[in-house]
Design a protein around this motif. Structure first.
Motif, PDB file in Angstrom:
ATOM      1  N   LEU A  45      32.717 -49.162  42.889  1.00 23.29           N
ATOM      2  CA  LEU A  45      31.598 -49.589  42.039  1.00 23.29           C
ATOM      3  C   LEU A  45      31.823 -49.194  40.580  1.00 23.29           C
ATOM      4  O   LEU A  45      30.989 -48.552  39.952  1.00 23.29           O
ATOM      5  N   TYR A  46      32.965 -49.592  40.040  1.00 18.35           N
ATOM      6  CA  TYR A  46      33.366 -49.204  38.690  1.00 18.35           C
ATOM      7  C   TYR A  46      32.761 -50.081  37.596  1.00 18.35           C
ATOM      8  O   TYR A  46      32.942 -49.795  36.407  1.00 18.35           O
ATOM      9  N   GLY A  47      32.059 -51.135  37.960  1.00 17.63           N
ATOM     10  CA  GLY A  47      31.552 -52.056  36.957  1.00 17.63           C
ATOM     11  C   GLY A  47      30.184 -51.701  36.420  1.00 17.63           C
ATOM     12  O   GLY A  47      29.445 -50.891  37.006  1.00 17.63           O
ATOM     13  N   ALA A  48      29.834 -52.334  35.297  1.00 20.38           N
ATOM     14  CA  ALA A  48      28.451 -52.262  34.810  1.00 20.38           C
ATOM     15  C   ALA A  48      27.562 -53.082  35.735  1.00 20.38           C
ATOM     16  O   ALA A  48      26.391 -52.770  35.944  1.00 20.38           O
ATOM     17  N   VAL A  49      28.143 -54.164  36.294  1.00 17.56           N
ATOM     18  CA  VAL A  49      27.504 -54.974  37.329  1.00 17.56           C
ATOM     19  C   VAL A  49      28.441 -54.983  38.525  1.00 17.56           C
ATOM     20  O   VAL A  49      29.643 -55.229  38.380  1.00 17.56           O
ATOM     21  N   ASN A  50      27.917 -54.696  39.706  1.00 22.74           N
ATOM     22  CA  ASN A  50      28.732 -54.617  40.914  1.00 22.74           C
ATOM     23  C   ASN A  50      28.150 -55.508  42.011  1.00 22.74           C
ATOM     24  O   ASN A  50      27.036 -55.265  42.477  1.00 22.74           O
TER      25      ASN A  50
END
Length: 325
Positions: A117-122
């Motif tokens: 879950l490395y994103g700003a949006v996942n």
């Protein structure tokens, strides 16, 4: 934090230009989802740049716009908004990360259970067969009309990540999606022939060498093969020629885990396949890799192939009851 398709749509709508990438050494799902995501973004009126750490393997170059996926080093600008597809962690993006501007925003769309879950949006759905399955759901939520080109991109990912609809991730939903895509006029049998059946001569030569190293252990439950740098040099082969050689180890009757150990210039790569007794994603995660319960991989920085084999086999044996080799 997990997000919704609405969050992904707002992410795309917040910019005019999106960098789209899949994981390094891309497979059919990474290529298919990159092209499908570009189609979605263009439908929303956005400009896109398609990039990958690695070149597009020859077997996928027949796909429309596959030649638009550029090597990272050939792109001379940086990007604030990035759509990362089929990448379980940011490291899988590889050299494309050099194109990120300071404060980059990433929308992470993936189906790997090991995704961090490395994103700003996942948008991460471990129960999905593939990343293209998720994109097809997103496209339907957006009410975008499906055409034959988009159907080809989506079918490519579904076909390859389910092993020709043979793996355990071939759900009723997958088959219904595939049927819808075929109804658009794509020729599924031609795609299967090009993507699953056709192999290069060098791939068969590599297979011949790999099979000569085949070793069976742990009461016949683990089988592995080895390819060295010298093997590739002698055959003038590349990583594109490896195909699914690892499956030959796992497909042996009675074997649960098949492994391909491969030497690269400065590290070793390990491909893992399982029938189900061992969660190979958990094995790969022990060494900084990831994937799925039945198909995973990792890279290891060790001094010798023997050290890599010993560590990986030990991790597998522990999960099979802890018996020695």
């Amino acid at each position: 934090m997990m997000n919704s398709f609405s969050d992904a749509t707002r992410f795309i709508q917040s910019t005019d230009h999106v960098l789209i990438t899949g994981h390094l050494h891309p497979d059919g799902d990474a290529i298919g989802s990159t092209l499908a995501a570009a189609w979605i973004c263009k439908s929303l009126g956005k400009t896109v740049t398609l990039a990958n750490d690695s070149h597009v393997p020859d077997r996928y170059l027949f796909l429309p716009d596959a030649d638009q996926i550029e090597p990272a080093e050939e792109i001379g600008r940086r990007f604030q908004y990035v759509l990362a597809l089929d990448c379980a962690d940011e490291a899988r993006i590889g050299k494309v990360r050099h194109l990120f501007s300071e404060g980059v925003q990433i929308c992470n769309i993936d189906h790997h259970a090991t995704n961090d879950l490395y994103g700003a949006v996942n948008i991460v759905m471990p129960n999905a067969s593939s990343t293209v399955e998720i994109l097809m759901d997103w496209m339907e939520e957006l009410a975008l009309p499906l055409d034959r080109t988009m159907a080809t991109f989506l079918y490519t990912g579904l076909l390859t990540d389910t092993g020709g609809f043979r793996y355990s991730n071939t759900s009723p939903k997958v088959l219904m999606q595939a049927a819808k895509l075929v109804s658009m006029g794509i020729e599924g049998h031609h795609l299967a022939d090009r993507l699953l059946e056709t192999v290069s001569f060098r791939e068969l030569q590599l297979l011949q060498v790999a099979l000569s190293t085949l070793t069976l252990s742990f009461n016949g439950k683990v089988a592995w093969m080895v390819l060295t740098q010298d093997d590739f040099k002698e055959l003038h082969a590349t990583s594109d020629d490896i195909g699914e050689i690892v499956n030959y180890a796992r497909n042996i009757e009675g074997v649960d885990v098949g492994i391909l150990f491969r030497e690269e210039s400065d590290h070793f790569k390990v491909s893992l396949r399982s029938r189900g007794l061992v969660d190979v994603a958990e094995v790969a995660k022990c060494f900084g890799g990831g994937g799925h319960a039945r198909a995973a991989g990792c890279s290891m920085d060790e001094k010798s192939m023997e050290a890599v084999e010993q560590q990986v086999l030990h991790a597998i044996y522990e999960r099979l009851g802890g018996l020695p080799v």
